[in-house]
Structures are given as C-alpha cells and as structure tokens.
Design a protein around this motif. Structure first.
Motif, PDB file in Angstrom:
ATOM      1  N   GLN A  55      34.248  41.634  62.457  1.00  8.01           N
ATOM      2  CA  GLN A  55      32.622  41.369  61.711  1.00  8.01           C
ATOM      3  C   GLN A  55      31.763  40.902  61.101  1.00  8.01           C
ATOM      4  O   GLN A  55      30.645  42.066  60.826  1.00  8.01           O
ATOM      5  CB  GLN A  55      34.168  41.831  60.139  1.00  8.01           C
ATOM      6  CG  GLN A  55      34.973  42.731  59.464  1.00  8.01           C
ATOM      7  CD  GLN A  55      35.633  42.485  58.722  1.00  8.01           C
ATOM      8  OE1 GLN A  55      35.860  43.464  57.920  1.00  8.01           O
ATOM      9  NE2 GLN A  55      36.770  41.385  58.667  1.00  8.01           N
ATOM     10  N   PRO A  56      30.986  39.869  60.469  1.00  8.31           N
ATOM     11  CA  PRO A  56      30.458  39.492  60.311  1.00  8.31           C
ATOM     12  C   PRO A  56      29.162  39.364  61.372  1.00  8.31           C
ATOM     13  O   PRO A  56      28.281  39.696  61.407  1.00  8.31           O
ATOM     14  CB  PRO A  56      30.256  37.914  60.135  1.00  8.31           C
ATOM     15  CG  PRO A  56      32.085  37.805  60.202  1.00  8.31           C
ATOM     16  CD  PRO A  56      32.741  38.316  60.455  1.00  8.31           C
ATOM     17  N   VAL A  57      29.974  39.697  63.191  1.00  8.22           N
ATOM     18  CA  VAL A  57      28.998  40.249  64.248  1.00  8.22           C
ATOM     19  C   VAL A  57      28.615  41.414  63.739  1.00  8.22           C
ATOM     20  O   VAL A  57      27.346  41.898  64.335  1.00  8.22           O
ATOM     21  CB  VAL A  57      29.712  39.493  65.093  1.00  8.22           C
ATOM     22  CG1 VAL A  57      29.155  40.080  67.034  1.00  8.22           C
ATOM     23  CG2 VAL A  57      29.949  39.045  65.473  1.00  8.22           C
ATOM     24  N   ALA A  58      29.091  42.196  63.566  1.00 10.65           N
ATOM     25  CA  ALA A  58      29.135  43.576  63.865  1.00 10.65           C
ATOM     26  C   ALA A  58      27.667  43.804  62.286  1.00 10.65           C
ATOM     27  O   ALA A  58      27.040  44.741  61.982  1.00 10.65           O
ATOM     28  CB  ALA A  58      30.287  45.168  62.958  1.00 10.65           C
ATOM     29  N   TRP A  78      37.188  39.896  45.756  1.00 15.06           N
ATOM     30  CA  TRP A  78      36.130  39.471  46.646  1.00 15.06           C
ATOM     31  C   TRP A  78      34.572  40.138  46.257  1.00 15.06           C
ATOM     32  O   TRP A  78      34.247  39.749  45.729  1.00 15.06           O
ATOM     33  CB  TRP A  78      36.109  40.289  47.793  1.00 15.06           C
ATOM     34  CG  TRP A  78      35.354  40.686  48.874  1.00 15.06           C
ATOM     35  CD1 TRP A  78      34.902  39.344  48.899  1.00 15.06           C
ATOM     36  CD2 TRP A  78      34.267  40.915  49.607  1.00 15.06           C
ATOM     37  NE1 TRP A  78      33.779  39.828  50.520  1.00 15.06           N
ATOM     38  CE2 TRP A  78      33.349  40.877  50.235  1.00 15.06           C
ATOM     39  CE3 TRP A  78      34.635  42.457  49.700  1.00 15.06           C
ATOM     40  CZ2 TRP A  78      32.606  41.343  51.122  1.00 15.06           C
ATOM     41  CZ3 TRP A  78      33.919  43.324  50.512  1.00 15.06           C
ATOM     42  CH2 TRP A  78      32.495  42.755  51.082  1.00 15.06           C
ATOM     43  N   HIS A  79      34.811  41.015  44.959  1.00 12.01           N
ATOM     44  CA  HIS A  79      34.157  41.986  44.584  1.00 12.01           C
ATOM     45  C   HIS A  79      32.968  40.910  43.286  1.00 12.01           C
ATOM     46  O   HIS A  79      32.307  40.978  42.745  1.00 12.01           O
ATOM     47  CB  HIS A  79      34.277  43.139  44.087  1.00 12.01           C
ATOM     48  CG  HIS A  79      33.775  44.500  44.987  1.00 12.01           C
ATOM     49  ND1 HIS A  79      35.010  44.862  45.912  1.00 12.01           N
ATOM     50  CD2 HIS A  79      32.863  45.076  45.536  1.00 12.01           C
ATOM     51  CE1 HIS A  79      34.879  45.799  46.964  1.00 12.01           C
ATOM     52  NE2 HIS A  79      33.797  45.779  46.814  1.00 12.01           N
ATOM     53  N   GLN A  80      34.291  40.773  42.875  1.00 10.37           N
ATOM     54  CA  GLN A  80      33.798  39.443  41.868  1.00 10.37           C
ATOM     55  C   GLN A  80      33.078  38.172  42.336  1.00 10.37           C
ATOM     56  O   GLN A  80      32.073  37.683  41.513  1.00 10.37           O
ATOM     57  CB  GLN A  80      34.937  38.919  41.203  1.00 10.37           C
ATOM     58  CG  GLN A  80      34.886  37.888  39.637  1.00 10.37           C
ATOM     59  CD  GLN A  80      33.890  39.141  38.660  1.00 10.37           C
ATOM     60  OE1 GLN A  80      33.950  39.818  38.507  1.00 10.37           O
ATOM     61  NE2 GLN A  80      33.742  37.889  37.668  1.00 10.37           N
ATOM     62  N   SER A  81      33.994  37.826  43.860  1.00  8.11           N
ATOM     63  CA  SER A  81      33.194  36.527  44.372  1.00  8.11           C
ATOM     64  C   SER A  81      31.435  36.734  44.655  1.00  8.11           C
ATOM     65  O   SER A  81      30.826  36.343  44.561  1.00  8.11           O
ATOM     66  CB  SER A  81      33.628  36.455  45.909  1.00  8.11           C
ATOM     67  OG  SER A  81      32.881  35.555  46.578  1.00  8.11           O
ATOM     68  N   THR A  85      31.491  36.759  52.027  1.00  9.89           N
ATOM     69  CA  THR A  85      31.448  37.480  53.057  1.00  9.89           C
ATOM     70  C   THR A  85      32.237  36.293  54.413  1.00  9.89           C
ATOM     71  O   THR A  85      33.107  36.441  54.393  1.00  9.89           O
ATOM     72  CB  THR A  85      30.329  38.105  53.891  1.00  9.89           C
ATOM     73  OG1 THR A  85      29.987  39.080  53.294  1.00  9.89           O
ATOM     74  CG2 THR A  85      31.211  38.811  54.975  1.00  9.89           C
ATOM     75  N   LEU A  86      31.495  35.510  54.014  1.00  4.35           N
ATOM     76  CA  LEU A  86      32.013  34.166  54.769  1.00  4.35           C
ATOM     77  C   LEU A  86      33.768  33.243  54.616  1.00  4.35           C
ATOM     78  O   LEU A  86      34.338  33.424  55.081  1.00  4.35           O
ATOM     79  CB  LEU A  86      31.040  32.786  54.961  1.00  4.35           C
ATOM     80  CG  LEU A  86      31.582  31.555  55.305  1.00  4.35           C
ATOM     81  CD1 LEU A  86      32.190  32.035  57.232  1.00  4.35           C
ATOM     82  CD2 LEU A  86      30.457  30.868  55.193  1.00  4.35           C
ATOM     83  N   LEU A  87      33.460  33.306  53.485  1.00  2.00           N
ATOM     84  CA  LEU A  87      34.906  32.760  52.937  1.00  2.00           C
ATOM     85  C   LEU A  87      36.262  33.611  52.898  1.00  2.00           C
ATOM     86  O   LEU A  87      36.704  33.960  52.858  1.00  2.00           O
ATOM     87  CB  LEU A  87      34.481  32.296  51.423  1.00  2.00           C
ATOM     88  CG  LEU A  87      33.729  30.521  51.198  1.00  2.00           C
ATOM     89  CD1 LEU A  87      33.129  30.743  50.217  1.00  2.00           C
ATOM     90  CD2 LEU A  87      34.644  29.598  51.724  1.00  2.00           C
TER      91      LEU A  87
END
Length: 248
Positions: free
Chosen positions: A207-210, A41-44, A54-56
């Motif tokens: 999580q995206p809402v928060a 994820w951090h590489q993404s 974040t979405l993916l």
C-alpha cells in the motif's frame, strides 16, 4: 454504506446473504474490527501526520503474526520473519521522507499503532471466515455492521458536514465506496481464502508503494532514489515471505 446496494445485488446473484452456520461470530468480529480500524485511524490522522498514521497502521503484519501464534498456535519460520522485517524496513524509509518536518503527536502515533492492532484482528477474522463463507455475503454483512457502528460516530464528529454538498462530492464518495470498499476490500477478502493470514498482511505492505506511485501520477510528486530503493525493498520483502512459504 453506499457500497451496500451493489454488494446486495452481487450477493443475490452469487452466494446470497445468508450467514453460514457457525460463522456469525466471525462476521460480527470482522465488522467490529473494521469499524474500530477506520474510526481510530481517522482520529490518528487528525492528531499526527498522514505519513506517521499510514506507517503505523501498516504495522498490522506484526500483530497478525503475534496473534496467530498466541491465539491459534500458528508457527512462523525464521525465513518468513526475515522477509517481514525487510518489508517493514522499506515501509519505514518510504514514509519517512513524506513525514519530514511534520511535528507528530504522541497520542496520534499511539492511535496509529492501535489501528494496526484492530486491522490485524480484521484480517484474522476474515481469513478464518472465508474458509466457509462466500466473499460477497461476507463483505455485505461486515460492511453493514461497520456502517451501523460508524454512523453515530460520524454524525457526532462531522455534524452538518456529514453529507456531500454537490454532485461532484456524491460521485467522489460513490467512487471511493465502490473502488476502495467493494473492489479493494472485496479482493482482499477473496484472496484470504487461499493465503495464510500472515502472508496476506505482509502483502498489504504494498500500500505505501502504491500510494507513492499514485502521488507521482496524480499529484505530480517526485520520487527520489531513496524512495525508489525503499519501494523495491518492500516488494523484495514480500517476495521473500512468499518464497519462504513455498519452501515450507
């Protein structure tokens, strides 16, 4: 790794650090999947927009449902799938405006999808481990395994920038370790003993809402009508999934 001392103290007062019989493989898998999730994820994030990464990564519920059906023969009713689609649609809309105008890399997007695969594996492993394991001991060992696996990669990627350079930096790092890992992942692991993996993964779409709400409160960003509607859609999808389970 900074969260390990606190987890060790809590484990000694609670369920201890002993691995229950037959649970070692699940604990190792949970630690491995969590390490892969964070690394990929951090590489993404480095290669594509934060919004896209974040979405993916939040596509994990799809893989949890697919893996649960493929590996364990878990049945998923149509009503649950409707709620999952609704929640994912709201997630897409919520993140789309944040990523507007940012050129995304195909490789970064692909790593974002791979992140969701690894996080789905983590959710399934922890859910099954929690049937016979205490939450603190499980969190200690999965965190230790993840830290052990990630340390060489972190030293190789970040080099001299690995350690904080000020007291404020250390305090921020400790705050992240104890809030995000000990409290955040600890509560997730605790809940997984009482909820099916499929619903647990869908509920994490909050999580995206928060994140959007924290951006308003802490960063002064504004939410437009479309984003507010998307947030409500995510919550509605989660509620629909929960209601579909209660009616099963």
């Amino acid at each position: 790794a900074l969260s390990l001392p606190l987890l060790a103290v809590l484990a000694q007062r609670g369920s201890g650090l002993r691995v229950p019989n037959g649970q070692l493989r699940l604990w190792l898998l949970a630690g491995l999947f969590f390490a892969l999730d964070l690394a990929v994820w951090h590489q993404s994030i480095r290669l594509t927009s934060v919004a896209n990464a974040t979405l993916l990564a939040n596509l994990a519920p799809i893989f949890v449902v697919l893996f649960g059906w493929w590996l364990f023969g878990e049945r998923v009713k149509a009503r649950f799938l409707i709620g999952l689609v609704v929640a994912l649609a709201g997630c897409v809309v919520l993140m789309s405006r944040s990523g507007a105008g940012v050129p995304a890399s195909l490789a970064g997007d692909a790593l974002g999808v791979l992140t969701a695969v690894f996080y789905a594996g983590y959710i399934l492993a922890v859910t099954r481990a929690r049937r016979h394991s205490g939450v603190i001991g499980l969190m200690f060992w999965t965190t230790a395994i993840s830290a052990f696996l990630l340390l060489p990669l972190a030293l190789w990627v970040d080099g001299a920038q690995f350690w904080p350079q000020s007291l404020r930096g250390w305090l921020l790092l400790l705050g992240l370790a104890w809030s995000s890992q000990v409290a955040g992942q600890g509560l997730i692991a605790y809940a997984m003993a009482y909820l099916p993996a499929a619903f647990s993964s869908v509920s994490l779409l909050i999580q995206p809402v928060a994140a959007a709400l924290f951006a308003v409160c802490l960063l002064g960003e504004s939410l437009g009508p479309l984003q507010i509607t998307a947030a409500i859609t995510v919550l509605a999808g989660i509620l629909w999934c929960r209601l579909s389970m209660l009616r099963s």
